[in-house]
Design an enzyme around this catalytic site. Structure first.
Site, PDB file in Angstrom:
ATOM      1  N   THR A  11     -57.958  26.674 -36.899  1.00 24.51           N
ATOM      2  CA  THR A  11     -57.098  27.011 -35.764  1.00 24.51           C
ATOM      3  C   THR A  11     -57.539  26.210 -34.549  1.00 24.51           C
ATOM      4  OG1 THR A  11     -56.323  28.754 -34.262  1.00 24.51           O
ATOM      5  CG2 THR A  11     -58.552  28.999 -35.143  1.00 24.51           C
ATOM      6  N   ASN A  13     -56.577  27.332 -31.550  1.00 25.97           N
ATOM      7  CA  ASN A  13     -56.443  28.310 -30.469  1.00 25.97           C
ATOM      8  C   ASN A  13     -57.832  28.786 -30.038  1.00 25.97           C
ATOM      9  OD1 ASN A  13     -56.247  30.921 -29.177  1.00 25.97           O
ATOM     10  ND2 ASN A  13     -54.126  31.035 -29.849  1.00 25.97           N
ATOM     11  N   LYS A  16     -58.598  32.543 -30.495  1.00 20.29           N
ATOM     12  CA  LYS A  16     -58.840  32.925 -31.886  1.00 20.29           C
ATOM     13  C   LYS A  16     -60.221  32.461 -32.338  1.00 20.29           C
ATOM     14  CE  LYS A  16     -54.068  33.039 -33.636  1.00 20.29           C
ATOM     15  NZ  LYS A  16     -53.130  32.509 -34.653  1.00 20.29           N
ATOM     16  N   ASP A  72     -53.175  33.644 -39.186  1.00 22.54           N
ATOM     17  CA  ASP A  72     -51.819  33.634 -38.658  1.00 22.54           C
ATOM     18  C   ASP A  72     -51.514  35.058 -38.229  1.00 22.54           C
ATOM     19  OD1 ASP A  72     -49.678  31.630 -38.190  1.00 22.54           O
ATOM     20  OD2 ASP A  72     -48.468  33.211 -39.067  1.00 22.54           O
ATOM     21  N   SER A  73     -51.107  35.188 -37.010  1.00 16.97           N
ATOM     22  CA  SER A  73     -50.939  36.530 -36.462  1.00 16.97           C
ATOM     23  C   SER A  73     -49.823  36.522 -35.445  1.00 16.97           C
ATOM     24  CB  SER A  73     -52.248  37.010 -35.819  1.00 16.97           C
ATOM     25  OG  SER A  73     -52.750  36.025 -34.933  1.00 16.97           O
ATOM     26  N   TYR A 156     -50.222  37.702 -25.881  1.00 20.79           N
ATOM     27  CA  TYR A 156     -49.524  38.887 -25.365  1.00 20.79           C
ATOM     28  C   TYR A 156     -50.484  40.021 -25.000  1.00 20.79           C
ATOM     29  CZ  TYR A 156     -45.593  36.388 -27.432  1.00 20.79           C
ATOM     30  OH  TYR A 156     -44.670  35.421 -27.760  1.00 20.79           O
ATOM     31  N   ASP A 157     -51.782  39.739 -24.979  1.00 20.24           N
ATOM     32  CA  ASP A 157     -52.781  40.783 -24.717  1.00 20.24           C
ATOM     33  C   ASP A 157     -52.537  41.578 -23.431  1.00 20.24           C
ATOM     34  OD1 ASP A 157     -53.981  40.061 -27.060  1.00 20.24           O
ATOM     35  OD2 ASP A 157     -55.838  39.297 -26.180  1.00 20.24           O
ATOM     36  N   LYS A 177     -62.275  45.009 -27.994  1.00 23.55           N
ATOM     37  CA  LYS A 177     -61.011  44.574 -28.589  1.00 23.55           C
ATOM     38  C   LYS A 177     -61.126  44.513 -30.111  1.00 23.55           C
ATOM     39  CE  LYS A 177     -57.567  40.909 -28.759  1.00 23.55           C
ATOM     40  NZ  LYS A 177     -57.203  39.526 -28.424  1.00 23.55           N
ATOM     41  N   HIS A 182     -55.904  43.985 -34.568  1.00 29.45           N
ATOM     42  CA  HIS A 182     -55.442  43.511 -35.872  1.00 29.45           C
ATOM     43  C   HIS A 182     -56.420  42.502 -36.468  1.00 29.45           C
ATOM     44  CE1 HIS A 182     -54.159  41.102 -32.546  1.00 29.45           C
ATOM     45  NE2 HIS A 182     -53.603  40.155 -33.278  1.00 29.45           N
TER      46      HIS A 182
END
EC number: 3.6.1.66
Length: 207
Positions: A11, A13, A16, A72-73, A156-157, A177, A182
């Protein structure tokens, strides 16, 4: 085989990467990132989180010759038919987290109370260069607020409120968190599978 095993985090990101490194720390793996390789990632064209995670993990494992872990989330708002779903990172064609949050709030401006329920879903796929792959999943239920709260996290946190915690993800530190998220749940499933060594392949093989 386990402690010190090299695994590439598939990733780009940074949020992440931070959460994956924190969650995988107990395994003692040597974690590499895409920055360690000159790779162009494939387009995410899957219809599900699992398809996209498998695509990314298998590609990186084959390209590097090392096990690769992809995440992937995304966010699924029930009243929007599961939007943004697999398009969470490119929702509405918006370029930044803030723009996507504004777009989501605009899409939900007519929704109140129970209609604002949503969930975050994460699928982790650990793929090996020989083609073997394993999937670990997690999800968390919450509510989309009408305005952002908190300075932490990403995506979107700031909008995703967890009633059980009384906070948005953006109001939590990494450790807190991970308890609710998830991604934290998916990581704990992976840790459980690997606590005594690699799980039996006939059980965990993705078809």
């Amino acid at each position: 085989m386990l402690r010190g095993m090299k695994v590439v985090l598939a990733t780009g990101n940074p949020g992440k990467v931070r959460e994956l490194k924190e969650g995988l720390a107990p395994l003692g793996w040597t974690l590499l990132t895409l920055a360690d390789f000159a790779l162009r990632m494939p387009k995410e064209e899957g219809a599900t989180f699992l398809e996209n995670a498998l695509l990314k993990a298998a590609y990186v494992a084959k390209a590097t010759g090392l096990p690769a872990l992809a995440d992937d989330s995304g966010l699924e708002v029930y009243a929007l038919g599961g939007e943004p779903g697999v398009y969470s990172a490119r929702y509405g064609g918006r370029a930044t987290d803030r723009e996507r949050n504004v777009y989501l709030l605009e899409r939900m401006r007519h929704l109140k109370g129970e209609e604002r329920k949503a969930r975050f879903v994460a699928v982790l796929v650990l793929a090996y260069p020989d083609g073997h792959a394993e999937a670990y999943e997690g999800s968390v239920e919450g509510v989309i607020l009408e305005a952002p709260r908190g300075e932490g996290g990403f995506g979107y946190d700031p909008l995703f409120y967890v009633p059980e915690a009384g906070k948005t993800f953006a109001e939590m530190g990494l450790e807190e968190k991970a308890r609710y998220s998830h991604r934290g749940k998916a990581l704990r499933a992976l840790l459980e599978a690997y606590k005594d060594g690699p799980p039996p392949r006939e059980v965990s093989k993705l078809e």
